[in-house]
Design an enzyme around this catalytic site. Structure first.
Site, PDB file in Angstrom:
ATOM      1  CB  CYS A  52      -1.047  -0.025   1.224  1.00  0.00           C
ATOM      2  SG  CYS A  52      -2.112  -1.738   1.179  1.00  0.00           S
TER       3      CYS A  52
ATOM      4  CG  HIS B 111      -3.234   3.305   2.447  1.00  0.00           C
ATOM      5  ND1 HIS B 111      -3.808   2.745   1.273  1.00  0.00           N
ATOM      6  CD2 HIS B 111      -3.221   2.142   3.443  1.00  0.00           C
ATOM      7  CE1 HIS B 111      -4.290   1.354   1.135  1.00  0.00           C
ATOM      8  NE2 HIS B 111      -3.818   1.048   2.628  1.00  0.00           N
TER       9      HIS B 111
ATOM     10  CG  ASN C 187      -6.618  -1.347   1.480  1.00  0.00           C
ATOM     11  OD1 ASN C 187      -5.833  -0.784   0.627  1.00  0.00           O
ATOM     12  ND2 ASN C 187      -6.054  -1.635   2.724  1.00  0.00           N
TER      13      ASN C 187
END
Length: 326
Positions: A116, A251, A281
């Site tokens: 990520c 994020h 996500n």
């Protein structure tokens, strides 16, 4: 990476697959409810790629949008960096696949995997490459098809992830002021997809699927500490001031993590750009998608100060402090 920072973002783009899976639909796969998911994550829906879409295809659409936004052609790109944990193939790399589709015949191609944090790592590598006299434009892409490595019987993870891609074109100029990145490999087991079997294909090997496994509590503890610390470090490295930040693009992993960072930094949630409710996500694509969304909203104008910050499997982390100068 040392030395003066010389890169600025001159265009952004993103792509989300058209197929949307709502929390209500998730109830058909695991014992969960819309209320349970929203309360614990902030996610209401996620986008899923179909059988015709792979990582390179999503990244290509985002890249085309970024090139159009930057006002340059594919042949002007000197380097393509693709951050992904779900590569289109092992060989060729995803960046070569995208290069071919774009017609970016003059671009060198490299894939990065920092989960990520990948888009942040890509920006740092791009900044370093732009110090070279012969490199003028770099395309940084975060693209993921996480649905293809998600265990839809695991309630702890399957509600979290979605597919998508985001991209940015970087050129020489005044923009990025400070970057930090790092990792704690000792915590790698907290978020993993198991090891690849070491056996040759003709030998009897492990048939365990390479699906995402996560120790949510450990990842949460890491995230709520490292997100504010990395952001502060990047702003400090760029001689900036936290109080003068106009926007923060984190994020999009969990709304609780973002809210915890807001409290620790004593910065209003109004300054955090959040789209997790619509995307879930999307790993390395997350920050790039959110940045493009913020840019196209008209809320981001030249001269504003912003920070991008992420964390992910590895465990990795990174943050960028920049002045918007598109």
């Amino acid at each position: 990476m040392g030395g003066s920072l010389v890169a600025r973002i001159i265009g952004t783009g993103s792509y989300l697959p058209k197929r949307i899976m709502t929390n209500k639909e998730m109830e058909a796969y695991v014992d969960t409810t819309d209320e349970w998911i929203v309360t614990r994550t902030g996610i209401r829906q996620r986008h899923l790629s179909d059988e015709t879409e792979n990582t390179g295809d999503l990244g290509y659409v985002a890249a085309e949008a970024a090139l159009h936004n930057a006002g340059i052609s594919a042949v002007e790109i000197d380097y393509i960096l693709v951050a992904t944990t779900t590569p289109h193939s092992l060989v060729p790399n995803t960046s070569c696949y995208i290069q071919d589709k774009l017609g970016a015949v003059n671009a060198a191609c490299l894939d990065l995997n920092a989960a990520c944090s990948g888009f942040i790592y890509g920006l740092e590598v791009a900044d370093a490459l732009l110090k070279s006299d012969h490199i003028h434009h770099i395309l940084v892409i975060g693209s993921e098809v996480l649905s293809k490595i998600t265990d839809f019987t695991d309630r702890a993870t399957c509600v979290l992830f979605g597919d998508g891609a985001g991209a940015a074109v970087l050129a020489k100029g005044d923009g990025i002021r400070g970057i930090v990145s790092g990792a704690d490999g000792a915590k790698g087991a907290c978020l993993n997809t198991r090891d690849f079997p070491v056996n040759n294909i003709v030998a009897e090997g492990s048939k365990e699927p390479q699906l995402i496994r996560m120790d949510g509590k450990e990842v949460y503890k890491f995230a709520v500490n490292i997100l504010p610390e990395a952001l502060k470090a990047a702003v400090s490295r760029g001689n900036g001031n936290l109080a003068q930040l106009d926007h923060i693009v984190p994020h999009q992993a969990n709304i609780r993590i973002i809210e915890a960072a807001s409290k620790r930094l004593d910065i209003s949630m109004d300054k955090f750009h959040v789209n997790i409710q619509n995307t879930g996500n999307t790993s390395s694509a997350s920050i790039a998608i959110a940045l493009d969304e913020l840019s196209r909203s008209g809320k981001l104008v030249n001269g504003q100060k912003l920070a991008l910050v992420g964390f992910g499997g590895g465990l990795t982390y990174g943050a960028v402090y920049l002045e918007w100068n598109m």
